[in-house]
Design an enzyme around this catalytic site. Structure first.
Site, PDB file in Angstrom:
ATOM      1  N   HIS A 190      -9.600   0.807   4.760  1.00 37.91           N
ATOM      2  CA  HIS A 190      -8.433   0.924   5.604  1.00 37.91           C
ATOM      3  C   HIS A 190      -8.533   1.867   6.727  1.00 37.91           C
ATOM      4  O   HIS A 190      -9.317   2.919   6.833  1.00 37.91           O
ATOM      5  CB  HIS A 190      -7.192   1.767   4.481  1.00 37.91           C
ATOM      6  CG  HIS A 190      -5.926   1.642   5.523  1.00 37.91           C
ATOM      7  ND1 HIS A 190      -5.423   2.353   6.090  1.00 37.91           N
ATOM      8  CD2 HIS A 190      -4.894   0.922   4.980  1.00 37.91           C
ATOM      9  CE1 HIS A 190      -4.333   2.301   6.512  1.00 37.91           C
ATOM     10  NE2 HIS A 190      -3.881   1.311   5.688  1.00 37.91           N
ATOM     11  N   GLU A 209      -7.053   4.471   7.829  1.00 40.77           N
ATOM     12  CA  GLU A 209      -6.865   5.772   7.610  1.00 40.77           C
ATOM     13  C   GLU A 209      -8.275   6.422   6.831  1.00 40.77           C
ATOM     14  O   GLU A 209      -8.491   7.570   6.930  1.00 40.77           O
ATOM     15  CB  GLU A 209      -5.660   6.082   6.466  1.00 40.77           C
ATOM     16  CG  GLU A 209      -4.314   5.972   7.514  1.00 40.77           C
ATOM     17  CD  GLU A 209      -3.013   5.251   6.733  1.00 40.77           C
ATOM     18  OE1 GLU A 209      -2.766   5.644   5.319  1.00 40.77           O
ATOM     19  OE2 GLU A 209      -2.133   4.913   7.367  1.00 40.77           O
ATOM     20  N   SER A 238       3.355  -2.290  10.566  1.00 42.23           N
ATOM     21  CA  SER A 238       4.725  -2.428  10.608  1.00 42.23           C
ATOM     22  C   SER A 238       5.363  -3.732  10.231  1.00 42.23           C
ATOM     23  O   SER A 238       6.310  -4.320  10.917  1.00 42.23           O
ATOM     24  CB  SER A 238       4.879  -2.109  11.881  1.00 42.23           C
ATOM     25  OG  SER A 238       4.527  -0.798  12.312  1.00 42.23           O
ATOM     26  N   LYS A 252       0.095   4.075  -0.194  1.00 44.70           N
ATOM     27  CA  LYS A 252      -0.660   5.460   0.347  1.00 44.70           C
ATOM     28  C   LYS A 252      -0.425   6.653  -0.746  1.00 44.70           C
ATOM     29  O   LYS A 252      -0.545   6.510  -1.747  1.00 44.70           O
ATOM     30  CB  LYS A 252      -0.047   5.463   1.723  1.00 44.70           C
ATOM     31  CG  LYS A 252      -0.127   4.329   2.547  1.00 44.70           C
ATOM     32  CD  LYS A 252      -0.102   4.928   4.064  1.00 44.70           C
ATOM     33  CE  LYS A 252       0.248   3.547   4.820  1.00 44.70           C
ATOM     34  NZ  LYS A 252      -0.012   3.664   6.165  1.00 44.70           N
ATOM     35  N   GLY A 263       2.168   1.978  10.807  1.00 46.91           N
ATOM     36  CA  GLY A 263       3.351   3.180  10.576  1.00 46.91           C
ATOM     37  C   GLY A 263       4.046   3.353  12.001  1.00 46.91           C
ATOM     38  O   GLY A 263       4.561   4.424  12.111  1.00 46.91           O
ATOM     39  N   GLU A 308      -5.630  -5.422  10.675  1.00 41.05           N
ATOM     40  CA  GLU A 308      -4.438  -4.314  10.783  1.00 41.05           C
ATOM     41  C   GLU A 308      -4.659  -3.429  12.123  1.00 41.05           C
ATOM     42  O   GLU A 308      -5.527  -2.504  11.917  1.00 41.05           O
ATOM     43  CB  GLU A 308      -4.538  -3.374   9.466  1.00 41.05           C
ATOM     44  CG  GLU A 308      -4.235  -3.999   8.144  1.00 41.05           C
ATOM     45  CD  GLU A 308      -3.793  -2.886   7.232  1.00 41.05           C
ATOM     46  OE1 GLU A 308      -2.384  -2.904   6.938  1.00 41.05           O
ATOM     47  OE2 GLU A 308      -4.388  -1.752   7.076  1.00 41.05           O
ATOM     48  N   ASN A 361       0.838  -1.214   0.163  1.00 47.38           N
ATOM     49  CA  ASN A 361       0.070  -0.100  -0.007  1.00 47.38           C
ATOM     50  C   ASN A 361       0.939   1.084   0.056  1.00 47.38           C
ATOM     51  O   ASN A 361       1.471   1.486   0.967  1.00 47.38           O
ATOM     52  CB  ASN A 361      -0.942  -0.005   1.291  1.00 47.38           C
ATOM     53  CG  ASN A 361      -1.693   1.172   1.674  1.00 47.38           C
ATOM     54  OD1 ASN A 361      -1.904   1.959   0.453  1.00 47.38           O
ATOM     55  ND2 ASN A 361      -2.248   1.295   2.683  1.00 47.38           N
TER      56      ASN A 361
HETATM   57  C1  PEP Z   1      -1.081   0.147   6.280  1.00 42.90           C
HETATM   58  O1  PEP Z   1      -0.964   1.082   5.972  1.00 42.90           O
HETATM   59  O2  PEP Z   1      -1.683  -0.667   5.724  1.00 42.90           O
HETATM   60  C2  PEP Z   1       0.151  -0.419   6.734  1.00 42.90           C
HETATM   61  C3  PEP Z   1       0.256  -1.571   7.227  1.00 42.90           C
HETATM   62  O3  PEP Z   1       1.250   0.380   6.854  1.00 42.90           O
HETATM   63  P1  PEP Z   1       2.699   0.073   7.637  1.00 42.90           P
HETATM   64  O4  PEP Z   1       3.173  -1.244   7.233  1.00 42.90           O
HETATM   65  O5  PEP Z   1       3.664   1.212   7.239  1.00 42.90           O
HETATM   66  O6  PEP Z   1       2.733   0.033   9.135  1.00 42.90           O
END
Ligand code: PEP
Length: 247
Positions: free
Chosen positions: A95, A97, A210, A13, A171, A165, A11
Site C-alpha cells: 500500500h 502508505e 476515493s 487502515k 483519501g 491506487e 481497508n
Molecule cells: C486506500 O487506502 O487504499 C484507499 C483507497 O483509501 P480511500 O478510499 O479513503 O481513498
C-alpha cells in the site's frame, strides 16, 4: 477466458475497535448474495475476532500488511503466517502508505508476496503513481515498473489481485477520469501479460482512491476494472454496501 469475479475490499487502515465489529456484521448481512467477492481488512488485532464473527458468511477477512519472514526477531511486526492463523484469507501488500511511510520498495513488497503465498493468503498488491509523476507524464512507466518489481514469479497459477491506487487520489476526494483509470488498468494488464502470459487475463485489477457510493458504479463498470479497494468509505456499513451494490 471468463472474467474474474470482481473483488470489493475494504481497508480499515488504523481505524476500528472491537465495537466496530457491528459494522462488519452489518456488511456481511447486506452483502449476502451480491455479485462481487467482498473482503474487509481490519487492523491486525481485530482479524481473529472478525474472522470468527464472519465465519459462514460470504465476507472474507484480510490483513493490511505482513512481514516477509514467517517468524523471528522483528518487534512489532506481524507475519503472513500469523494472519492466516488468525483467520485471514487475503492480505494487502505494498500500500502506498507503507511504501511512503515505511520505505517499502518493490523488492520488499515482492518478498512479502512470497511470504503471503507460503501462508496460503491471496495477495492484493498495490501500485500507483504520485501526483508529480503523473504531472510529468510518468504515471504509466512508474506503475509498470512497480508491477514488474513487486510481483514475483511464484504468483503464476496462484490467486492474486493488483490494486491500482494513484497516491494523490487516496483519501483526498480526488479521482482520475474514467479514461485515465482505463488507460492505467490497460497498462497494468499488459505488464501482467508480459509476466504471466494469457493467465494474466484472470487477475482482477482493482481501482482504489476515493471510491464512494456516488462514483462507484461508474468506476466499477469501467474497462479492465475488476473491483475496488476502498478506504474511508469502507468504515460504515451503509457506505460500503452501497459500493458493493453498485456492481
Ligand atoms: C486506500 O487506502 O487504499 C484507499 C483507497 O483509501 P480511500 O478510499 O479513503 O481513498
Amino acid at each position: 477466458m471468463t472474467a474474474p469475479r470482481p473483488l470489493i475490499a475494504g481497508n480499515w487502515k488504523m481505524n476500528g475497535l472491537r465495537a466496530s465489529l457491528v459494522e462488519a456484521a452489518a456488511i456481511a448481512e447486506g452483502a449476502a448474495g451480491c455479485a462481487a467477492r467482498v473482503a474487509i481488512c481490519p487492523p491486525a488485532v481485530l482479524i481473529h475476532l472478525m474472522s470468527e464473527l464472519l465465519a459462514g458468511t460470504e465476507v472474507l477477512v484480510g490483513g493490511q500488511d505482513a512481514h516477509w519472514e514467517d517468524a523471528g526477531a522483528f518487534t512489532g511486526d506481524v507475519s503472513a503466517r500469523m494472519l492466516a492463523d488468525a483467520g485471514a484469507k487475503l492480505v494487502i501488500l505494498g500500500h502506498s502508505e507503507r511504501r511512503s511511510g515505511w520505505g517499502e520498495t518493490d523488492a520488499m513488497v515482492a518478498r512479502k508476496v512470497q511470504a503471503a503465498l507460503r501462508a496460503g493468503l491471496e495477495p492484493i498488491v498495490c501500485v500507483g503513481e504520485m501526483l508529480e509523476q503523473r504531472n510529468a507524464g510518468q504515471a504509466a512507466p512508474i506503475v509498470t515498473e512497480q508491477v514488474r518489481g513487486s510481483l514475483p514469479a511464484e504468483l503464476a497459477g496462484r490467486p492474486f489481485c493488483v490494486a491500482y491506487e494513484p497516491v494523490w487520489a487516496i483519501g483526498t476526494g480526488l479521482t482520475p477520469s474514467i479514461a485515465e483509470i482505463e488507460e492505467m488498468h490497460r497498462a497494468v494488464r499488459a505488464t501482467l501479460g508480459e509476466k504471466f502470459g494469457p493467465a494474466a487475463e484472470a487477475v482482477p485489477i482493482l481501482y482504489g482512491g476515493s471510491v464512494k457510493p456516488g462514483n462507484a458504479a461508474e468506476i466499477l463498470h469501467a474497462a479492465e476494472v475488476g473491483g475496488a479497494l476502498v478506504g474511508g468509505a469502507s468504515l460504515k456499513a451503509a457506505d460500503f454496501l452501497a459500493i458493493v451494490r453498485a456492481l
